[in-house]
Design a protein around this motif. Structure first.
Motif, PDB file in Angstrom:
ATOM      1  N   THR A  17       0.827  -1.211   0.000  1.00 52.31           N
ATOM      2  CA  THR A  17       0.000   0.000   0.000  1.00 52.31           C
ATOM      3  C   THR A  17       0.853   1.248   0.000  1.00 52.31           C
ATOM      4  OG1 THR A  17      -0.076  -0.063   2.419  1.00 52.31           O
ATOM      5  CG2 THR A  17      -1.876  -1.155   1.226  1.00 52.31           C
ATOM      6  N   LYS A  18       2.143   1.095   0.119  1.00 52.38           N
ATOM      7  CA  LYS A  18       3.031   2.251   0.194  1.00 52.38           C
ATOM      8  C   LYS A  18       3.677   2.507  -1.162  1.00 52.38           C
ATOM      9  CE  LYS A  18       4.072   1.630   5.101  1.00 52.38           C
ATOM     10  NZ  LYS A  18       5.137   1.458   6.103  1.00 52.38           N
ATOM     11  N   LYS A  19       3.613   3.748  -1.601  1.00 50.13           N
ATOM     12  CA  LYS A  19       4.146   4.125  -2.911  1.00 50.13           C
ATOM     13  C   LYS A  19       5.628   4.478  -2.819  1.00 50.13           C
ATOM     14  CE  LYS A  19      -0.192   5.840  -4.841  1.00 50.13           C
ATOM     15  NZ  LYS A  19      -0.875   6.988  -5.498  1.00 50.13           N
ATOM     16  N   ASP A  20       6.264   4.390  -3.983  1.00 48.49           N
ATOM     17  CA  ASP A  20       7.650   4.824  -4.072  1.00 48.49           C
ATOM     18  C   ASP A  20       7.738   6.336  -3.865  1.00 48.49           C
ATOM     19  OD1 ASP A  20       8.245   2.197  -4.803  1.00 48.49           O
ATOM     20  OD2 ASP A  20       7.985   2.635  -6.940  1.00 48.49           O
ATOM     21  N   GLY A  21       8.940   6.805  -3.606  1.00 50.40           N
ATOM     22  CA  GLY A  21       9.153   8.235  -3.444  1.00 50.40           C
ATOM     23  C   GLY A  21      10.471   8.656  -4.082  1.00 50.40           C
ATOM     24  N   PHE A  22      10.836   9.911  -3.857  1.00 54.22           N
ATOM     25  CA  PHE A  22      12.068  10.454  -4.444  1.00 54.22           C
ATOM     26  C   PHE A  22      12.957  11.037  -3.352  1.00 54.22           C
ATOM     27  CE2 PHE A  22       8.936  10.725  -7.865  1.00 54.22           C
ATOM     28  CZ  PHE A  22       9.618  10.121  -8.908  1.00 54.22           C
ATOM     29  N   LEU A  23      14.237  10.804  -3.498  1.00 59.70           N
ATOM     30  CA  LEU A  23      15.226  11.459  -2.665  1.00 59.70           C
ATOM     31  C   LEU A  23      15.978  12.469  -3.524  1.00 59.70           C
ATOM     32  CD1 LEU A  23      16.659   8.460  -0.601  1.00 59.70           C
ATOM     33  CD2 LEU A  23      15.032  10.193   0.144  1.00 59.70           C
ATOM     34  N   LYS A  24      16.488  13.509  -2.894  1.00 59.80           N
ATOM     35  CA  LYS A  24      17.070  14.634  -3.622  1.00 59.80           C
ATOM     36  C   LYS A  24      18.598  14.630  -3.521  1.00 59.80           C
ATOM     37  CE  LYS A  24      17.117  19.725  -3.482  1.00 59.80           C
ATOM     38  NZ  LYS A  24      16.541  20.908  -2.802  1.00 59.80           N
ATOM     39  N   LEU A  25      19.236  14.813  -4.668  1.00 55.27           N
ATOM     40  CA  LEU A  25      20.672  15.110  -4.721  1.00 55.27           C
ATOM     41  C   LEU A  25      20.812  16.576  -5.109  1.00 55.27           C
ATOM     42  CD1 LEU A  25      22.334  12.095  -6.586  1.00 55.27           C
ATOM     43  CD2 LEU A  25      22.557  12.699  -4.184  1.00 55.27           C
ATOM     44  N   HIS A  26      21.552  17.331  -4.317  1.00 51.90           N
ATOM     45  CA  HIS A  26      21.675  18.767  -4.547  1.00 51.90           C
ATOM     46  C   HIS A  26      22.946  19.082  -5.342  1.00 51.90           C
ATOM     47  CE1 HIS A  26      21.454  23.050  -3.923  1.00 51.90           C
ATOM     48  NE2 HIS A  26      22.642  23.059  -3.343  1.00 51.90           N
ATOM     49  N   ALA A  27      22.812  19.963  -6.313  1.00 56.97           N
ATOM     50  CA  ALA A  27      23.954  20.519  -7.065  1.00 56.97           C
ATOM     51  C   ALA A  27      24.834  19.433  -7.686  1.00 56.97           C
ATOM     52  CB  ALA A  27      24.791  21.420  -6.166  1.00 56.97           C
ATOM     53  N   VAL A  28      24.283  18.694  -8.642  1.00 51.49           N
ATOM     54  CA  VAL A  28      25.043  17.643  -9.312  1.00 51.49           C
ATOM     55  C   VAL A  28      25.001  17.861 -10.825  1.00 51.49           C
ATOM     56  CG1 VAL A  28      24.615  15.926  -7.513  1.00 51.49           C
ATOM     57  CG2 VAL A  28      23.045  16.094  -9.454  1.00 51.49           C
ATOM     58  N   LYS A  29      25.938  17.247 -11.499  1.00 53.44           N
ATOM     59  CA  LYS A  29      25.820  17.094 -12.947  1.00 53.44           C
ATOM     60  C   LYS A  29      24.868  15.934 -13.154  1.00 53.44           C
ATOM     61  CE  LYS A  29      29.188  15.272 -15.463  1.00 53.44           C
ATOM     62  NZ  LYS A  29      30.475  15.174 -16.183  1.00 53.44           N
ATOM     63  N   VAL A  30      23.711  16.207 -13.744  1.00 55.00           N
ATOM     64  CA  VAL A  30      22.682  15.171 -13.861  1.00 55.00           C
ATOM     65  C   VAL A  30      23.151  14.082 -14.812  1.00 55.00           C
ATOM     66  CG1 VAL A  30      20.809  16.745 -13.282  1.00 55.00           C
ATOM     67  CG2 VAL A  30      21.506  16.509 -15.671  1.00 55.00           C
ATOM     68  N   PRO A  31      22.561  12.874 -14.721  1.00 50.10           N
ATOM     69  CA  PRO A  31      23.073  11.726 -15.486  1.00 50.10           C
ATOM     70  C   PRO A  31      22.914  11.895 -16.995  1.00 50.10           C
ATOM     71  CG  PRO A  31      21.462  11.058 -13.802  1.00 50.10           C
ATOM     72  CD  PRO A  31      21.438  12.532 -13.859  1.00 50.10           C
ATOM     73  N   ASP A  32      23.552  10.991 -17.714  1.00 51.16           N
ATOM     74  CA  ASP A  32      23.439  10.953 -19.172  1.00 51.16           C
ATOM     75  C   ASP A  32      22.124  10.276 -19.571  1.00 51.16           C
ATOM     76  OD1 ASP A  32      24.101  11.259 -21.795  1.00 51.16           O
ATOM     77  OD2 ASP A  32      25.587   9.643 -21.844  1.00 51.16           O
ATOM     78  N   PHE A  33      21.759  10.453 -20.827  1.00 52.65           N
ATOM     79  CA  PHE A  33      20.576   9.826 -21.426  1.00 52.65           C
ATOM     80  C   PHE A  33      19.263  10.344 -20.834  1.00 52.65           C
ATOM     81  CE2 PHE A  33      23.984   6.632 -21.814  1.00 52.65           C
ATOM     82  CZ  PHE A  33      24.043   6.532 -23.202  1.00 52.65           C
ATOM     83  N   GLY A  34      19.199  11.630 -20.539  1.00 52.84           N
ATOM     84  CA  GLY A  34      17.945  12.216 -20.092  1.00 52.84           C
ATOM     85  C   GLY A  34      17.052  12.561 -21.275  1.00 52.84           C
ATOM     86  N   GLU A  35      15.768  12.811 -20.967  1.00 53.04           N
ATOM     87  CA  GLU A  35      14.801  13.208 -21.991  1.00 53.04           C
ATOM     88  C   GLU A  35      14.142  14.507 -21.568  1.00 53.04           C
ATOM     89  OE1 GLU A  35      10.821  11.565 -24.352  1.00 53.04           O
ATOM     90  OE2 GLU A  35      11.736  10.376 -22.749  1.00 53.04           O
ATOM     91  N   GLY A  36      14.106  15.488 -22.461  1.00 56.42           N
ATOM     92  CA  GLY A  36      13.542  16.785 -22.148  1.00 56.42           C
ATOM     93  C   GLY A  36      12.066  16.864 -22.485  1.00 56.42           C
TER      94      GLY A  36
END
Length: 846
Positions: A359-378
């Motif tokens: 019954t518990k959903k996934d969530g997000f944790l935050k990384l501050h001030a990073v070079k974001v990963p490769d292969f992103g989609e805009g």
């Protein structure tokens, strides 16, 4: 006789006329060579060694030979042939000095060798034969149709290894054709090397990549229309004026411009795959590196593998994201991180797929001030929608937002995440609810434990205080009365003009002296037999150092500030501030201090073997340090420096690291001492400038000695000098008796280049079985003393080099300060003599 005289005169006149004619012809020949023409036609060509100059004479087109090569190439350079920015026949060198650049019969611009063979051509098809080549003031060589002036070809569309202002890196979305940089094979070979740099546009995200053949080697992070978000120096609209995007004709471009009157600046991809920003120094008439794409190991693409973050400020540099663990613990412990990390707990969608319920959903944790990963989609959506879309998509592993790009999301593995010191973007990565719960539970447990522990400590402290209050208060009150105003402010945790100087800042300015053991003057006088001469261990810029013995039998070293010392309260306070917060086996331990009127003293653990220079520079003692012991000392100093730079709660730059400031305990373990000149960095600082240059010449890095600029790399330079002194048994500043002699760095460099290392290794330590290890240490020492700070390794890299037998080392560049200091800079801006804690050493000008 008259006839004879007339003939002689006529013959003399004829000779003079012929001589004048020869000089006349030579004059016009050299005039033709040196005239600043900027045009090539079929009848007006340039021949080796002629040059073609732009109208402002800043750029030149001509023939050159790279360093250590006899091949001839046609290239373009800025003011100096050493600043070559474009090569025509880079893969077809000329083997003679008879080459010419001209317009061929088919109208193309060509390079011909002495046999009139075409070595290079602009290779434009279907053009009229009536063409002209012009050399513009921005270093661009163009081929024009003479009648219409239409541009048929230009060099900026075929760059070599250098990006100039206005030159575009581009890719055509329809054809896939790209304009990119291609590195030289080596500094002496301009032919195509292994590395290239190009722009990549995929899924609406634009980035610049460096490739090693076909493998990614470095990337800039996404372009947001103003800056590359993965480059920490690009925190605002970049001063170089970078621009980019779709030009409406199917081309994606990235280029930069420089405002008029600004310094000349360009980007060069070197043969090691490093993109350097370089500017022209008009005073020195040479280029200098102002930025580099390779500042640490974290700049290597994907060094930490999937779901891991790389931080150059951490040891080790790679760490799994929260909720993840190494795929292979064994490989991870061997500092091989390329396998990356895997999830500890499956996501909710994975449980649903596996037909389990939750019954518990996934969530997000935050990384501050990073070079974001490769292969992103805009995606052009709002941040809230971005989060919702990612949460609802089971394949979405992370998302991020930027005002210039919009929403970015990732599916699959997260590759090439780098922690930046400034700039960067916030990344939200997906974890299971169990990981979110564990974080909250841990916080609660930690909070409760801290509260209970604090209460217990407070109760015990109160009981002890009641028991000893009278005695303790009397001691502290006595010390306070005798302290001067500046020190009294420091004791109270306040600040003073002295205390907030160049040497002390950050949270250490709030240190309390009662964290240290306070000694009274009478106790120290008794311990040192009234500072008797027989107990004197040494003399430094701070003052004399005495051996003492407390009533409980503990031996100590007492450093007493001399009233005549050029150093005073500032250095005294700084050393107390630094050392009372540091604990490491390779740092000397401060036991206490004493302030009584004008008397200021520091108490250290006693080092029975005194300082390192007492061994390696003493012919009667250097035999006591074999190679195994010297290697242990080198490694210990390196680990002590790494602790100062990265592992301690505060970042410390020592600024006076030298052989006399390395103390040896009874087991000959090294301990770094003398922190009177140290500088503490707070927050995200990593470098600073000072108007007060302190330390010892011979160990100072060039950027510090000459410009007052210091950083971790300043200590790295000093460490490199230490390595070479330990291996050779010679002082850097006085390795030879000749007044005009090389420094130790110069001597080692020349012998290294000539493969003659046995000529300078201390004979007492050399053994063939240690040859490889000694050679490696010399190599590391030369890497540390390179003139440019960006070329020097970090201490984390040095330790990795010292303890790895398989990792290849890059070739070192020429070190700084090849000549002795009295030849280079006879009068220093301000020099504080070294403070030798517990040894008697001869004073040398450095």
């Amino acid at each position: 006789m008259y006839h004879s005289l007339t003939v002689d005169h006529i013959m003399g006149f004829s000779c003079c006329s012929n001589l004048f004619f020869v000089w006349f012809i030579l004059f016009f020949y050299f005039l033709q060579v040196c005239i600043s023409i900027d045009t090539i036609t079929s009848s007006q060509f340039i021949k080796d060694p002629d040059t073609l100059l732009s109208k402002d004479s800043n750029y030149a087109l001509g023939f050159f030979s790279p360093e250590n090569s006899t091949n001839r190439y046609v290239g373009i350079w800025w003011k100096s042939k050493s600043t070559n920015i474009w090569v025509a026949n880079r893969n077809q060198p000329l083997n003679d000095s008879n080459g010419i650049v001209t317009i061929s019969e088919d109208g193309n611009l060509v390079v011909l060798n002495g046999q009139k063979q075409v070595m290079w051509s602009s290779n434009v098809s279907s053009i009229a034969s009536n063409t002209t080549s012009k050399f513009s003031d921005n270093g661009n060589l163009v081929l024009l149709e003479s009648t219409t002036g239409n541009i048929l070809w230009q060099s900026i569309q075929q760059p070599s290894d250098t990006l100039l202002p206005g030159m575009k890196l581009s890719i055509n979305k329809r054809t896939g054709k790209s304009v990119k940089l291609k590195s030289w094979k080596s500094p002496s070979d301009p032919s195509d090397g292994s590395f290239s740099s190009s722009i990549v546009e995929r899924r609406n995200i634009l980035e610049v990549f460096i490739w090693n053949e076909t493998r990614p080697y470095w990337r800039s992070g996404p372009w947001n229309g103003g800056v590359f978000t993965g480059i920490d120096t690009m925190v605002a609209a970049y001063y170089n004026g970078f621009q980019g995007g779709d030009d409406g004709e199917g081309n994606i471009n990235i280029y930069y411009t420089i405002p008029d009157g600004k310094v000349f600046l360009f980007y060069n991809l070197n043969s090691q795959g490093i993109l350097d920003e370089k500017s022209w120094d008009e005073e020195k008439k040479e280029v200098q590196v102002t930025w580099t794409s390779r500042k640490s190991e974290c700049d290597v693409y994907g060094i930490c593998g999937a779901f891991a973050r790389c931080s150059s400020l951490s040891t080790p540099i790679c760490s799994c994201l929260k909720g993840f663990e190494p795929l292979s613990i064994q490989e991870w412990n061997r500092n091989n991180w390329t396998g990356g990390c895997v999830r500890r707990t499956p996501l909710q969608c994975e449980r649903v797929i596996n037909k389990t319920t939750t019954t518990k959903k996934d969530g997000f944790l935050k990384l501050h001030a990073v070079k974001v990963p490769d292969f992103g989609e805009g995606l052009a959506v709002t941040p809230d929608i971005c989060r919702s879309l990612c949460l609802e998509n089971c394949s979405c592993t992370a998302y991020s937002n930027d005002a210039g790009i919009g929403c970015m999301s990732w599916t699959g593995n997260l590759i090439d995440i780098e922690q930046l010191q400034i700039g960067g973007l916030d990344l939200y990565f997906r974890v299971s609810h169990a990981e979110l719960d564990s974080g909250g539970n841990k916080t609660i447990i930690i909070t409760i434990s801290v509260i209970i522990g604090t209460l217990a400590i407070s109760i015990c402290a109160y009981i002890m205080w009641r028991k000893n209050s009278a005695k303790l208060w009397h001691s502290i009150k006595s010390t306070r009365i005798t302290n001067n105003n500046a020190f009294r402010l420091f004791y109270k945790g306040g600040t003073s003009e002295v205390h907030t100087c160049d040497n002390v800042n950050g949270e250490l300015s709030q240190v309390k002296l009662h964290e240290l053991l306070l000694f009274d003057f009478e106790k120290l006088a008794t311990a040192t037999n009234n500072f008797h001469l027989s107990n004197k261990l040494g003399q430094g810029g701070f003052g004399p150092v005495y051996k003492g013995k407390l009533q409980d039998g503990q031996e100590i070293a007492v450093k007493r500030l001399s009233r005549a010392s050029g150093q005073g309260l500032e250095e005294f306070t700084n050393e107390v501030v630094v050392l009372c917060k540091l604990q490491h086996r390779n740092l000397v331990r401060l036991l206490g201090c004493c302030v009584d009127g004008d008397e200021k003293m520091l108490m250290y653990e006693y080092m029975p073997n005194k300082s390192l220079d007492a061994f390696i520079f003493d012919p009667s003692k250097n035999k006591l340090l074999d190679w195994g012991t010297r290697y242990k000392i080198i490694d210990g100093i390196a680990r002590g420096l790494l602790y100062l730079h990265r592992d301690s709660r505060l970042r410390i730059i020592h600024r006076d690291l030298k052989v006399s400031n390395i103390l040896l305990d009874d087991e000959l373990n090294p301990k770094i001492s003398d922190f009177g000149m140290a500088r503490i960095f707070g927050g995200r600082e990593d470098h600073a400038n000072t108007n007060r240059v302190v330390g010892t010449y011979g160990y100072m890095s060039p950027e510090y000695a000459m410009q007052g600029h210091f950083s971790e790399k300043s200590d790295v330079f000093s460490f490199g000098v230490l390595i070479l002194e330990i291996i050779t048994g010679r002082r850097n500043s006085s390795c030879c008796d000749n007044e005009h002699a090389l420094t130790l760095l110069g001597f080692v460099w020349i012998q290294w280049k000539e493969d003659n290392v046995l000529s300078f290794i201390e004979p007492e330590i050399y053994d063939h079985s240690h040859h490889k290890n000694i050679l490696r240490c010399i190599h590391i020492g030369l890497l540390c003393v390179q003139e440019s700070a960006v070329d020097r390794p970090t201490m984390a890299t040095v330790i990795s080099m010292l303890n790895s037998e398989v990792a290849s080392l890059p070739p070192p560049n020429e070190p700084a300060f090849i000549l002795r200091q009295n030849m280079l800079n006879p009068k220093s801006p301000e020099e504080n003599e070294s403070i030798n804690n517990v040894s008697i050493t001869e004073v040398y000008g450095r």
